[in-house]
Scaffold this motif. Structure first.
Motif, short mmCIF file in Angstrom:
data_model
loop_
_atom_site.label_atom_id
_atom_site.label_comp_id
_atom_site.label_asym_id
_atom_site.label_seq_id
_atom_site.Cartn_x
_atom_site.Cartn_y
_atom_site.Cartn_z
N GLN A 8 -7.17 39.21 44.85
CA GLN A 8 -6.47 39.28 43.57
C GLN A 8 -7.43 39.59 42.42
OE1 GLN A 8 -2.97 39.02 43.22
NE2 GLN A 8 -3.14 39.21 45.43
N SER A 9 -8.45 40.38 42.72
CA SER A 9 -9.50 40.70 41.76
C SER A 9 -9.28 42.10 41.17
CB SER A 9 -10.86 40.65 42.45
OG SER A 9 -11.85 41.23 41.65
N LYS A 10 -9.20 42.15 39.85
CA LYS A 10 -9.05 43.46 39.19
C LYS A 10 -10.29 44.32 39.37
CE LYS A 10 -7.17 41.88 35.22
NZ LYS A 10 -6.75 41.95 33.82
N SER A 11 -11.46 43.71 39.40
CA SER A 11 -12.68 44.51 39.56
C SER A 11 -12.72 45.16 40.94
CB SER A 11 -13.93 43.66 39.32
OG SER A 11 -14.02 42.63 40.27
N LEU A 13 -10.11 46.00 42.63
CA LEU A 13 -9.08 47.01 42.57
C LEU A 13 -9.59 48.26 41.85
CD1 LEU A 13 -6.22 47.51 43.42
CD2 LEU A 13 -5.43 46.38 41.36
N HIS A 14 -10.31 48.07 40.76
CA HIS A 14 -10.91 49.21 40.05
C HIS A 14 -11.92 49.94 40.96
CE1 HIS A 14 -9.24 49.01 36.01
NE2 HIS A 14 -9.33 47.70 36.09
N LEU A 48 -2.44 47.58 40.33
CA LEU A 48 -3.13 47.44 39.04
C LEU A 48 -2.12 47.39 37.90
CD1 LEU A 48 -5.85 47.21 37.66
CD2 LEU A 48 -5.92 49.71 37.53
N LYS A 51 -0.84 43.93 37.75
CA LYS A 51 -1.80 42.96 37.21
C LYS A 51 -2.00 43.12 35.70
CE LYS A 51 -4.04 41.45 41.18
NZ LYS A 51 -2.97 40.52 41.38
N THR A 52 -1.96 44.37 35.22
CA THR A 52 -2.25 44.61 33.81
C THR A 52 -0.99 44.81 32.96
OG1 THR A 52 -2.42 47.00 34.14
CG2 THR A 52 -4.46 45.70 34.37
#
Length: 78
Positions: A8-11, A13-14, A48, A51-52
């Motif tokens: 569940q990490s945006k980094s 995912l990026h 993403l 999440k955002t």
């Protein structure tokens, strides 16, 4: 992509999106011969967007999924 889903990490995912984009740039015909890669890229964009809460990620995911259907109208996962 799977690590980003699990953690569940945006980094993460990026980073997954970055690596997808690098693969697409290095092999230009991949978007025609590997629709499953495009599908996974669209899934990453959708996640993403979730999440955002940024609509632009959803719109890009929809565009890519449309392209997958153009390349492979029988693609099972759509």
């Amino acid at each position: 992509m799977q690590l980003a889903e699990i953690s569940q990490s945006k980094s993460n995912l990026h980073m997954a999106l970055y690596y997808f984009e690098q693969a697409f740039q290095r092999q230009s015909n991949v978007i025609y011969i590997k629709p499953e890669w495009l599908f996974e890229y669209a899934n990453a964009l959708d996640l993403l967007g979730e999440k955002t809460e940024e609509p632009s990620y959803y719109l890009k995911a929809i565009e890519i999924l449309n392209h997958v259907l153009i390349v492979d109208p029988q693609f099972k996962e759509i």
